[in-house]
Design an enzyme around this catalytic site. Sequence first.
Site, PDB file in Angstrom:
ATOM      1  N   ASP A  37      -8.938 -18.786  28.331  1.00  0.00           N
ATOM      2  CA  ASP A  37      -8.817 -19.500  29.603  1.00  0.00           C
ATOM      3  C   ASP A  37      -9.606 -20.808  29.475  1.00  0.00           C
ATOM      4  OD1 ASP A  37      -8.068 -18.171  32.671  1.00  0.00           O
ATOM      5  OD2 ASP A  37      -9.134 -20.090  32.650  1.00  0.00           O
ATOM      6  N   ASN A  90       0.103 -15.862  29.929  1.00  0.00           N
ATOM      7  CA  ASN A  90       0.100 -15.808  31.399  1.00  0.00           C
ATOM      8  C   ASN A  90      -0.435 -17.070  32.061  1.00  0.00           C
ATOM      9  OD1 ASN A  90      -0.524 -14.432  34.156  1.00  0.00           O
ATOM     10  ND2 ASN A  90      -2.558 -14.940  33.346  1.00  0.00           N
ATOM     11  N   TYR A 156       7.245 -26.552  39.115  1.00  0.00           N
ATOM     12  CA  TYR A 156       6.887 -25.144  38.908  1.00  0.00           C
ATOM     13  C   TYR A 156       8.148 -24.313  38.645  1.00  0.00           C
ATOM     14  CZ  TYR A 156       4.649 -20.608  39.709  1.00  0.00           C
ATOM     15  OH  TYR A 156       4.175 -19.313  39.554  1.00  0.00           O
ATOM     16  N   ILE A 189       1.964 -12.592  44.698  1.00  0.00           N
ATOM     17  CA  ILE A 189       0.836 -11.708  44.382  1.00  0.00           C
ATOM     18  C   ILE A 189      -0.431 -12.358  44.922  1.00  0.00           C
ATOM     19  CG2 ILE A 189      -0.366 -10.483  42.546  1.00  0.00           C
ATOM     20  CD1 ILE A 189       2.692  -9.873  42.713  1.00  0.00           C
ATOM     21  N   THR A 191      -3.532 -13.597  44.672  1.00  0.00           N
ATOM     22  CA  THR A 191      -4.516 -14.036  43.669  1.00  0.00           C
ATOM     23  C   THR A 191      -5.114 -15.345  44.179  1.00  0.00           C
ATOM     24  OG1 THR A 191      -2.964 -15.464  42.511  1.00  0.00           O
ATOM     25  CG2 THR A 191      -3.013 -13.151  41.817  1.00  0.00           C
TER      26      THR A 191
HETATM   27  P1  NAI Z   1      -4.818 -17.871  39.104  1.00  0.00           P
HETATM   28  O1  NAI Z   1      -4.947 -19.298  39.485  1.00  0.00           O
HETATM   29  O2  NAI Z   1      -5.572 -16.839  39.832  1.00  0.00           O
HETATM   30  O3  NAI Z   1      -5.134 -17.703  37.545  1.00  0.00           O
HETATM   31  C1  NAI Z   1      -4.612 -18.581  36.574  1.00  0.00           C
HETATM   32  C2  NAI Z   1      -5.579 -18.676  35.422  1.00  0.00           C
HETATM   33  O4  NAI Z   1      -5.016 -19.572  34.448  1.00  0.00           O
HETATM   34  C3  NAI Z   1      -6.939 -19.286  35.837  1.00  0.00           C
HETATM   35  O5  NAI Z   1      -7.994 -18.494  35.333  1.00  0.00           O
HETATM   36  C4  NAI Z   1      -6.923 -20.658  35.210  1.00  0.00           C
HETATM   37  O6  NAI Z   1      -8.219 -21.118  34.837  1.00  0.00           O
HETATM   38  C5  NAI Z   1      -6.039 -20.420  33.988  1.00  0.00           C
HETATM   39  N1  NAI Z   1      -5.485 -21.677  33.459  1.00  0.00           N
HETATM   40  C6  NAI Z   1      -4.963 -22.712  34.174  1.00  0.00           C
HETATM   41  N2  NAI Z   1      -4.609 -23.696  33.326  1.00  0.00           N
HETATM   42  C7  NAI Z   1      -4.902 -23.259  32.070  1.00  0.00           C
HETATM   43  C8  NAI Z   1      -4.748 -23.825  30.786  1.00  0.00           C
HETATM   44  N3  NAI Z   1      -4.256 -25.058  30.608  1.00  0.00           N
HETATM   45  N4  NAI Z   1      -5.142 -23.107  29.709  1.00  0.00           N
HETATM   46  C9  NAI Z   1      -5.662 -21.862  29.856  1.00  0.00           C
HETATM   47  N5  NAI Z   1      -5.846 -21.285  31.064  1.00  0.00           N
HETATM   48  C10 NAI Z   1      -5.462 -21.970  32.149  1.00  0.00           C
HETATM   49  O7  NAI Z   1      -3.241 -17.580  39.176  1.00  0.00           O
HETATM   50  P2  NAI Z   1      -2.397 -16.218  39.099  1.00  0.00           P
HETATM   51  O8  NAI Z   1      -1.747 -16.049  40.388  1.00  0.00           O
HETATM   52  O9  NAI Z   1      -3.172 -15.133  38.497  1.00  0.00           O
HETATM   53  O10 NAI Z   1      -1.254 -16.693  38.081  1.00  0.00           O
HETATM   54  C11 NAI Z   1      -1.137 -16.217  36.751  1.00  0.00           C
HETATM   55  C12 NAI Z   1       0.283 -16.470  36.293  1.00  0.00           C
HETATM   56  O11 NAI Z   1       1.175 -15.763  37.139  1.00  0.00           O
HETATM   57  C13 NAI Z   1       0.716 -17.932  36.341  1.00  0.00           C
HETATM   58  O12 NAI Z   1       1.513 -18.227  35.217  1.00  0.00           O
HETATM   59  C14 NAI Z   1       1.535 -17.992  37.617  1.00  0.00           C
HETATM   60  O13 NAI Z   1       2.460 -19.034  37.595  1.00  0.00           O
HETATM   61  C15 NAI Z   1       2.193 -16.637  37.572  1.00  0.00           C
HETATM   62  N6  NAI Z   1       2.706 -16.190  38.861  1.00  0.00           N
HETATM   63  C16 NAI Z   1       1.857 -15.963  39.909  1.00  0.00           C
HETATM   64  C17 NAI Z   1       2.357 -15.536  41.115  1.00  0.00           C
HETATM   65  C18 NAI Z   1       1.506 -15.245  42.286  1.00  0.00           C
HETATM   66  O14 NAI Z   1       2.066 -15.009  43.361  1.00  0.00           O
HETATM   67  N7  NAI Z   1       0.194 -15.235  42.176  1.00  0.00           N
HETATM   68  C19 NAI Z   1       3.804 -15.342  41.305  1.00  0.00           C
HETATM   69  C20 NAI Z   1       4.582 -15.572  40.130  1.00  0.00           C
HETATM   70  C21 NAI Z   1       4.037 -15.989  38.965  1.00  0.00           C
END
Ligand code: NAI
Length: 252
Positions: A37, A90, A156, A189, A191
């Site tokens: 991360d 992810n 997105y 989700i 988050t």
């Molecule tokens: P979040 O914002 O809680 O976590 C995302 C993580 O990715 C963070 O720890 C962030 O520091 C890290 N990150 C961001 N840019 C980065 C980079 N360039 N290199 C490495 N790490 C990086 O978000 P969440 O909700 O846990 O999302 C995780 C995945 O799930 C994402 O790909 C998101 O698009 C996908 N997703 C989430 C949904 C939701 O409703 N929360 C729905 C559908 C998909």
Amino acid sequence: MTQWHDRVALVTGASSGIGRATALAFAAAGAQVVAADTNEALGEKLIRDIRERGSEGIFIRTDVAHDHEVAKLVDQTVRHFGRIDIAFNNAGIEGEMAATAECTEQNWDRVIAINLKGVWLCMKHELPLMLKQGKGAIVNCASIAGLVGFQSLPAYVASKHGVVGLTRTAALEYAKTGVRINAVCPGVILTPMVERVITANENMRAQLEAGEPVGRLGKPEEIASAVLWLGSDGASFVTGQAIAVDGGWVAQ
Ligand code: NAI
């Protein structure tokens, strides 16, 4: 049922939300976890939490949008644990909300670089290792926004549709090698990502809950359990799929 003991799970975007829940689930199942991360403080906290539960894990600071950083991630993982059995690609960002004509070039480039190029770079460096191993599973994080359109999220949605297409293509390319490649498509989700969206937009939570046929938002652990199954031997005949874990959203 897969025995995760002595298996190595790599999770990007592991410091928060879905990535953190999945890293903890792999650790609880006995796997050794590599957490990647850009957020070091939360990444180190995750590793402390994993070790407190008696499992093993390391954090490697990685920006998935840069080839040399992803190369270093895979390299260090191999030096530390010797292999990668399951990779959950992810890491992702939501970017700014604006309709297609108002989306800035900067937002477009940033979202595509992390969400789409980042997944491709991860696979580019994970695949040679898994091919050498003769076995491996990759799960890419797409979204229901990789299956249907969402207004005001053009970059997105394009990035996530891209992840689905890339997953299918790579799955076909490597289908005979013992490496399976699938995508998980989470619904909404709860988050930190969704909390940011809800905080910035009044009534958004109610709108999102109303869009979920089950009548509630999902939990990160509900995505983690799908990822563990897709990565397990129980899913040995599953490749090239984009599986919605979404409370029924795309069934509508
Ligand atoms: P979040 O914002 O809680 O976590 C995302 C993580 O990715 C963070 O720890 C962030 O520091 C890290 N990150 C961001 N840019 C980065 C980079 N360039 N290199 C490495 N790490 C990086 O978000 P969440 O909700 O846990 O999302 C995780 C995945 O799930 C994402 O790909 C998101 O698009 C996908 N997703 C989430 C949904 C939701 O409703 N929360 C729905 C559908 C998909």
